[in-house]
Structure formats: structure tokens, C-alpha cells
Write a protein that holds these residues in place. Structure first.
Motif, PDB file in Angstrom:
ATOM      1  N   PHE A   1       0.848  -1.190   0.000  1.00  0.00           N
ATOM      2  CA  PHE A   1       0.000   0.000   0.000  1.00  0.00           C
ATOM      3  C   PHE A   1       0.884   1.240   0.000  1.00  0.00           C
ATOM      4  CE2 PHE A   1      -4.511  -0.976   1.573  1.00  0.00           C
ATOM      5  CZ  PHE A   1      -4.461  -2.325   1.239  1.00  0.00           C
ATOM      6  N   ASP A   2       0.575   2.154  -0.877  1.00  0.00           N
ATOM      7  CA  ASP A   2       1.140   3.500  -0.789  1.00  0.00           C
ATOM      8  C   ASP A   2       0.423   4.237   0.350  1.00  0.00           C
ATOM      9  OD1 ASP A   2       2.343   6.044  -1.644  1.00  0.00           O
ATOM     10  OD2 ASP A   2       0.341   6.499  -2.426  1.00  0.00           O
ATOM     11  N   VAL A   3       0.963   5.346   0.813  1.00  0.00           N
ATOM     12  CA  VAL A   3       0.325   6.087   1.910  1.00  0.00           C
ATOM     13  C   VAL A   3      -0.485   7.292   1.405  1.00  0.00           C
ATOM     14  CG1 VAL A   3       0.702   7.432   4.029  1.00  0.00           C
ATOM     15  CG2 VAL A   3       1.931   5.263   3.670  1.00  0.00           C
ATOM     16  N   ASP A   4       0.207   8.311   0.871  1.00  0.00           N
ATOM     17  CA  ASP A   4      -0.495   9.559   0.549  1.00  0.00           C
ATOM     18  C   ASP A   4      -1.532   9.395  -0.561  1.00  0.00           C
ATOM     19  OD1 ASP A   4       0.475  11.721   2.281  1.00  0.00           O
ATOM     20  OD2 ASP A   4       2.442  11.134   1.494  1.00  0.00           O
ATOM     21  N   ASP A   5      -2.756   9.665  -0.213  1.00  0.00           N
ATOM     22  CA  ASP A   5      -3.890   9.614  -1.143  1.00  0.00           C
ATOM     23  C   ASP A   5      -4.173   8.213  -1.687  1.00  0.00           C
ATOM     24  OD1 ASP A   5      -4.804  12.386  -0.988  1.00  0.00           O
ATOM     25  OD2 ASP A   5      -2.755  12.758  -1.615  1.00  0.00           O
ATOM     26  N   THR A   6      -3.580   7.235  -1.001  1.00  0.00           N
ATOM     27  CA  THR A   6      -3.992   5.850  -1.188  1.00  0.00           C
ATOM     28  C   THR A   6      -4.605   5.366   0.128  1.00  0.00           C
ATOM     29  OG1 THR A   6      -2.303   5.381  -2.828  1.00  0.00           O
ATOM     30  CG2 THR A   6      -3.167   3.494  -1.607  1.00  0.00           C
TER      31      THR A   6
ATOM     32  N   GLY B   1      -0.503  15.202  11.301  1.00  0.00           N
ATOM     33  CA  GLY B   1      -0.939  13.811  11.510  1.00  0.00           C
ATOM     34  C   GLY B   1      -2.445  13.673  11.648  1.00  0.00           C
ATOM     35  N   GLU B   2      -3.187  14.514  10.955  1.00  0.00           N
ATOM     36  CA  GLU B   2      -4.644  14.477  11.111  1.00  0.00           C
ATOM     37  C   GLU B   2      -5.383  14.141   9.821  1.00  0.00           C
ATOM     38  OE1 GLU B   2      -6.276  17.731  13.277  1.00  0.00           O
ATOM     39  OE2 GLU B   2      -4.812  17.536  14.903  1.00  0.00           O
ATOM     40  N   ALA B   3      -4.698  13.457   8.927  1.00  0.00           N
ATOM     41  CA  ALA B   3      -5.356  13.070   7.673  1.00  0.00           C
ATOM     42  C   ALA B   3      -6.405  11.989   7.939  1.00  0.00           C
ATOM     43  CB  ALA B   3      -4.314  12.557   6.692  1.00  0.00           C
ATOM     44  N   PHE B   4      -7.488  12.060   7.193  1.00  0.00           N
ATOM     45  CA  PHE B   4      -8.501  11.004   7.269  1.00  0.00           C
ATOM     46  C   PHE B   4      -8.027   9.744   6.545  1.00  0.00           C
ATOM     47  CE2 PHE B   4     -11.175  14.889   7.491  1.00  0.00           C
ATOM     48  CZ  PHE B   4     -11.855  14.615   8.662  1.00  0.00           C
ATOM     49  N   ALA B   5      -8.599   8.631   6.915  1.00  0.00           N
ATOM     50  CA  ALA B   5      -8.400   7.408   6.134  1.00  0.00           C
ATOM     51  C   ALA B   5      -9.209   7.510   4.862  1.00  0.00           C
ATOM     52  CB  ALA B   5      -8.874   6.196   6.924  1.00  0.00           C
ATOM     53  N   LEU B   6      -8.699   6.957   3.776  1.00  0.00           N
ATOM     54  CA  LEU B   6      -9.549   6.790   2.596  1.00  0.00           C
ATOM     55  C   LEU B   6     -10.418   5.575   2.857  1.00  0.00           C
ATOM     56  CD1 LEU B   6      -6.996   7.946  -0.015  1.00  0.00           C
ATOM     57  CD2 LEU B   6      -9.353   8.738   0.103  1.00  0.00           C
TER      58      LEU B   6
ATOM     59  N   THR C   1     -10.182   2.270   0.899  1.00  0.00           N
ATOM     60  CA  THR C   1      -8.898   1.606   1.127  1.00  0.00           C
ATOM     61  C   THR C   1      -8.891   0.920   2.490  1.00  0.00           C
ATOM     62  OG1 THR C   1      -7.830   3.353  -0.162  1.00  0.00           O
ATOM     63  CG2 THR C   1      -6.391   1.925   1.125  1.00  0.00           C
ATOM     64  N   LEU C   2      -9.468   1.581   3.486  1.00  0.00           N
ATOM     65  CA  LEU C   2      -9.545   0.987   4.830  1.00  0.00           C
ATOM     66  C   LEU C   2     -10.344  -0.315   4.806  1.00  0.00           C
ATOM     67  CD1 LEU C   2      -8.892   1.189   7.840  1.00  0.00           C
ATOM     68  CD2 LEU C   2     -10.875   2.707   8.120  1.00  0.00           C
ATOM     69  N   LYS C   3     -11.438  -0.303   4.046  1.00  0.00           N
ATOM     70  CA  LYS C   3     -12.233  -1.544   3.899  1.00  0.00           C
ATOM     71  C   LYS C   3     -11.397  -2.633   3.264  1.00  0.00           C
ATOM     72  CE  LYS C   3     -16.674   0.361   2.696  1.00  0.00           C
ATOM     73  NZ  LYS C   3     -17.690   0.351   1.638  1.00  0.00           N
ATOM     74  N   LEU C   4     -10.699  -2.279   2.197  1.00  0.00           N
ATOM     75  CA  LEU C   4      -9.868  -3.258   1.500  1.00  0.00           C
ATOM     76  C   LEU C   4      -8.796  -3.816   2.441  1.00  0.00           C
ATOM     77  CD1 LEU C   4      -8.794  -4.744  -1.030  1.00  0.00           C
ATOM     78  CD2 LEU C   4      -7.461  -2.680  -1.557  1.00  0.00           C
TER      79      LEU C   4
ATOM     80  N   LEU D   1      -1.818   6.776  10.930  1.00  0.00           N
ATOM     81  CA  LEU D   1      -2.380   5.525  10.394  1.00  0.00           C
ATOM     82  C   LEU D   1      -3.158   4.771  11.485  1.00  0.00           C
ATOM     83  CD1 LEU D   1       0.631   4.261   8.208  1.00  0.00           C
ATOM     84  CD2 LEU D   1      -1.650   4.830   7.344  1.00  0.00           C
ATOM     85  N   LYS D   2      -2.564   4.673  12.677  1.00  0.00           N
ATOM     86  CA  LYS D   2      -3.227   3.958  13.772  1.00  0.00           C
ATOM     87  C   LYS D   2      -4.526   4.653  14.174  1.00  0.00           C
ATOM     88  CE  LYS D   2       0.564   1.496  15.980  1.00  0.00           C
ATOM     89  NZ  LYS D   2       1.518   1.433  17.121  1.00  0.00           N
ATOM     90  N   ASP D   3      -4.457   5.980  14.278  1.00  0.00           N
ATOM     91  CA  ASP D   3      -5.635   6.748  14.692  1.00  0.00           C
ATOM     92  C   ASP D   3      -6.841   6.481  13.801  1.00  0.00           C
ATOM     93  OD1 ASP D   3      -4.235   7.933  16.711  1.00  0.00           O
ATOM     94  OD2 ASP D   3      -3.961   9.876  15.704  1.00  0.00           O
ATOM     95  N   VAL D   4      -6.580   6.274  12.520  1.00  0.00           N
ATOM     96  CA  VAL D   4      -7.715   6.179  11.586  1.00  0.00           C
ATOM     97  C   VAL D   4      -8.051   4.733  11.233  1.00  0.00           C
ATOM     98  CG1 VAL D   4      -7.321   8.492  10.653  1.00  0.00           C
ATOM     99  CG2 VAL D   4      -6.272   6.502   9.521  1.00  0.00           C
ATOM    100  N   GLY D   5      -7.385   3.769  11.869  1.00  0.00           N
ATOM    101  CA  GLY D   5      -7.848   2.384  11.700  1.00  0.00           C
ATOM    102  C   GLY D   5      -6.869   1.429  11.053  1.00  0.00           C
ATOM    103  N   PHE D   6      -5.713   1.921  10.618  1.00  0.00           N
ATOM    104  CA  PHE D   6      -4.705   1.012  10.053  1.00  0.00           C
ATOM    105  C   PHE D   6      -3.772   0.584  11.182  1.00  0.00           C
ATOM    106  CE2 PHE D   6      -6.105   3.738   6.561  1.00  0.00           C
ATOM    107  CZ  PHE D   6      -6.370   2.823   5.566  1.00  0.00           C
TER     108      PHE D   6
END
Lengths: 251, 251
Positions: free
Chosen positions: A106-111, A141-146, A149-152, A181-186
Motif C-alpha cells: 500500500f502506498d500512503v499519501d492519497d492511497t 498527523g490528522e489526515a482522514f483514512a480513505l 482503502t480501509l475496507k480493503l 495511520l493507527k488513529d484512523v484504523g490502520f
């Protein structure tokens, strides 16, 4: 279906009915505009050309497309486009005989993490990229999860596939990236690969060499998902690659 | 811009104004539909996934997308999408120092000659492909030129670049293909490569080996344009490749 209706109607009125089947439908590509297509049409073509890797090394979104891009990214289409890609990635993963050596890159930014908040404040890609301002945004460090992608991600984990994040974010942003990443579910991953120097070189060189190392360590890269074509080319790109939409920037 | 307007309005009413810039625009990807997206949205996602090579080896267009595909192909968007790709190919070609060894590879079906008339009579990709019926259509030799490709072809010739057509059409259709090409304006080319057997193998195997031969003969393949990803992968794919839209079939 309006165009089709009109053409059929025109045919019924004017065409002497004869000859083989294909003749009853004398279609061809629409006659060109003399001038320019409407903004909505030409911006959709621009976006498609980006996603199909026909437009490369572009610097900014064309200025007339700013409103189109905002509508795209904030409306249903971007979410639906992302869902279609992630669903296909999952359908593919389900066909595999998964072993403990199988990983999905997985890429990070905008993936994985969305920078939409940043770009909404910076002209939806129309402004030239400001590396300093972008780094400040990332450092919050406040970006939302996509969400697709989180479902996948969760579905792949449930299949027993390991996730490896590969990012070109500079090393000094590693901690904030991990906590974001941890904050948003990864929550779980094998490793985040560190680029030792943020060199500004083409990302595929770094990512490609990291994937090669993974393969040499005995992993099988079953899939690879990113929002940039540079994530998906080079060595050990994976059994399948998946291009998420991103009309905001090219790198 | 309606969505954006609403979000901004909502913010003005509810958000205590503080914190850094990015906070004033707390955007994220739209909440998913609980059920399905509207047909227009999901079919657009399907088409995008095809063009970005995320969906592979598909057999038919999803049945609910038939009307969407008709509208797409007969309306402005297909023409505009094709124009954007061909224009980019020309912009690229203009940057080259052209020599007499430079060639541009063109695919034939739905790159140079349009089979839209055939597919309009066969459900716009929703029906399963009928090789016999398709061959009969091709044997008429009455396909239209794809107008944006024809423009590109003439511009490339004017730059001194040679055109090579590579097609997997069976050898018995070579004559009708050549006369069809001439009839619609493609008068000049270096050669049409003949597949000696119409083997049904993946087209990239044949096209790739033909491109390799061209390179061995001393040609430089500067560009390569096709409507299928299989046209654009493999060996000697060209300095740049250009993917024309085609949501009707995959091969």
C-alpha cells in the motif's frame, strides 16, 4: 439515450431499408466542436487521460478545471471510483491461495491517508505544489483514512495477507505517519519502509528497490495499490496492480 | 460546486474559528451510499477502471451500463476523450528530433478504424462477443476512420514520422483492411504487419515480437497508440504509449 433516439428516428424517416444488418445503424463518432468542448467535458477528458497514464509529468490541474475537480472529489464519483478499484483488488485477492509469505503493498499519501483537506485549501491542484506547506500539513498527523482503502485493508488482513506500506515521506515524519495511520484504523502492518534520504528522485526508483528487497526476503507481492503510476511500475510490481484515482498531482 | 458551497456554509454556521488553516476546511471523502450508486455513477467508475487497467479480462459490459455506454460513445465525451489522447501524442511527437528511422505504431480496430456501427447493433458491448459476426462486419470494409486518430496520423506524417499499422486481423482480411484504410484517409504507411496465423493468442505476444523486429531493423519506435492495454505492453513498446478509450471489449 437522446442522441441514439434521434439517430434512429432520422433513419426511420430517411433511410430506404435495405442491405445488411449493420447498415441500419450508420453510426460514427460525433462531429467535433469547432471550438472547445464545455469545461465539464474537457476536464473529464483531462482526468481520464491522467488516470490512463496518457498525461505524464504535468505540474498542475488546468485552472478552468478547479470547480470540476472540487465537485468530483467531494461528490459521489470519487468515492465510487475508489470503491470500484478496491473491490476489484479484493475480488482478485480472494482467488489466491494465500500463504504467510504473501504481502500487499500500500502506498500512503492519497492511497491510505487522504490529503483532500490540504488540497481543498490549496486550489484543488490548480496551485503549484508547495512542498513546505504540504509538509506542515502532513506533520499535523490528522489526515482522514480513505474509507474504501480501509475496507480493503481489513478484508485483505482477514484473508491472511500481510500489508506493507511503502511511502516516500521523509524519515522525520515516520512517527507522525504511524500514529496517523493507527488513529484512523490502520493498526497492523508488517513494516513501513523508510527511505533513508528524502532524495526527491522519482518514487518508482525507491519503491521498486524496496519491493525487490521484499521479494529477496522471500515474500510474494500479490498486489500493489497506489494513486500514482510511479507506485505501480518498476521491478516486483506485484501479481496485479491497482491504480486509485488522483487528479490532484503527478509524481 | 454545490457540495462545496454547502460545506462552507455549514462551517460558517457551526465552526468556532480557530486553529491552523487546514482546519477551516474539514473535508473528507463523501460518505458511501448504503446500497448502490446510481447507474450513471457506477458505470462511469466501471469505464474508468477499464481505462486505468484495473479491470482486466472482462467478458462483457455490465448489462445495466448499456444505455450509459451508448450515450458515452455517441455523445461528446468519447470524442473529447480521444482528442485529448491524440493531442498529447502530437505534443510529445513535436518535442522529438525526428529522423527517417522514427516510427509510430498504430493499432487498427477502434484505434484507426471504428467498429462502433457493429457494436451499436450488438448491444454496445453487453452481448458476448461473436467472432463470426464480427468478422463478417470487418469483411465489408466500411468502417469509419476515428477522426481524432486520422488528425494525429496526418500531423505525425507532416513531422516526418513513419506510421506502422500492427493488427491481429487475420491475413485473409488484409486486402479489405488496406482498402478500408485508404478509403477513409489513411493513405500512406510503411507496412502492415501480417500475423501469419490468427492464433487467438494474447495480442501483446504478436505485437510485441513485431515491434522487436522493427527495432532490430534499426527503427526507433517513438510512440505507440492503441485502444487496448495489450497493444501497449511487452517489448519495444515505444518511448511513449497512448491508450485510446474503449469500454466495449477487452482483449
Amino acid at each position: 439515450m437522446k442522441v441514439l433516439g434521434l439517430l434512429v428516428a432520422a433513419f426511420l424517416v430517411t433511410c430506404p431499408c435495405h442491405a445488411s444488418d449493420y447498415r441500419v445503424f450508420p453510426l460514427q463518432m460525433k462531429t467535433a466542436y469547432h471550438d472547445q468542448y464545455p469545461t465539464e467535458v474537457s476536464c473529464a477528458s483531462w482526468r481520464l487521460a491522467v488516470e490512463a497514464n496518457n498525461l505524464i509529468k504535468w505540474k498542475t490541474v488546468p485552472a478552468p478545471c478547479q470547480e470540476y475537480m472540487a465537485d468530483y472529489l467531494l461528490g459521489d464519483q470519487y468515492r465510487s471510483d475508489s470503491k470500484t478499484v478496491c473491490r476489484e483488488a479484493y475480488f482478485f485477492a480472494k482467488t489466491l491461495n494465500v500463504t504467510h509469505r504473501d504481502i500487499f503493498v500500500f502506498d500512503v499519501d492519497d492511497t491510505t491517508l487522504s490529503n483532500l483537506q490540504y488540497f481543498a485549501n490549496h486550489g484543488f491542484g490548480v496551485e503549484e505544489h508547495n512542498a513546505t506547506a504540504f509538509k506542515i500539513w502532513v506533520s499535523y498527523g490528522e489526515a482522514f483514512a480513505l474509507p474504501e482503502t480501509l475496507k480493503l485493508y481489513n478484508k485483505l488482513l482477514s484473508l491472511g495477507i500481510k500489508i506493507v506500506f511503502l511511502t516516500e515521506r521523509p524519515l522525520e515524519l515516520k512517527d507522525v505517519t504511524i500514529s496517523n495511520l493507527k488513529d484512523v484504523g490502520f493498526h497492523t502492518w508488517e513494516k513501513i519502509k523508510d527511505p533513508s534520504i528524502y532524495s526527491g528522485k522519482l518514487s518508482n526508483a525507491f519503491k521498486s528497490s524496496e519491493r525487490k528487497k521484499l521479494a529477496e526476503e522471500g515474500y510474494r507481492i500479490v498486489g500493489n495499490i497506489g494513486d500514482q503510476w510511479s507506485d505501480l511500475v518498476g521491478e516486483q510490481r506485484g501479481l496485479r496492480t491497482f491504480k486509485l484515482p488522483n487528479p490532484l498531482y503527478y509524481d
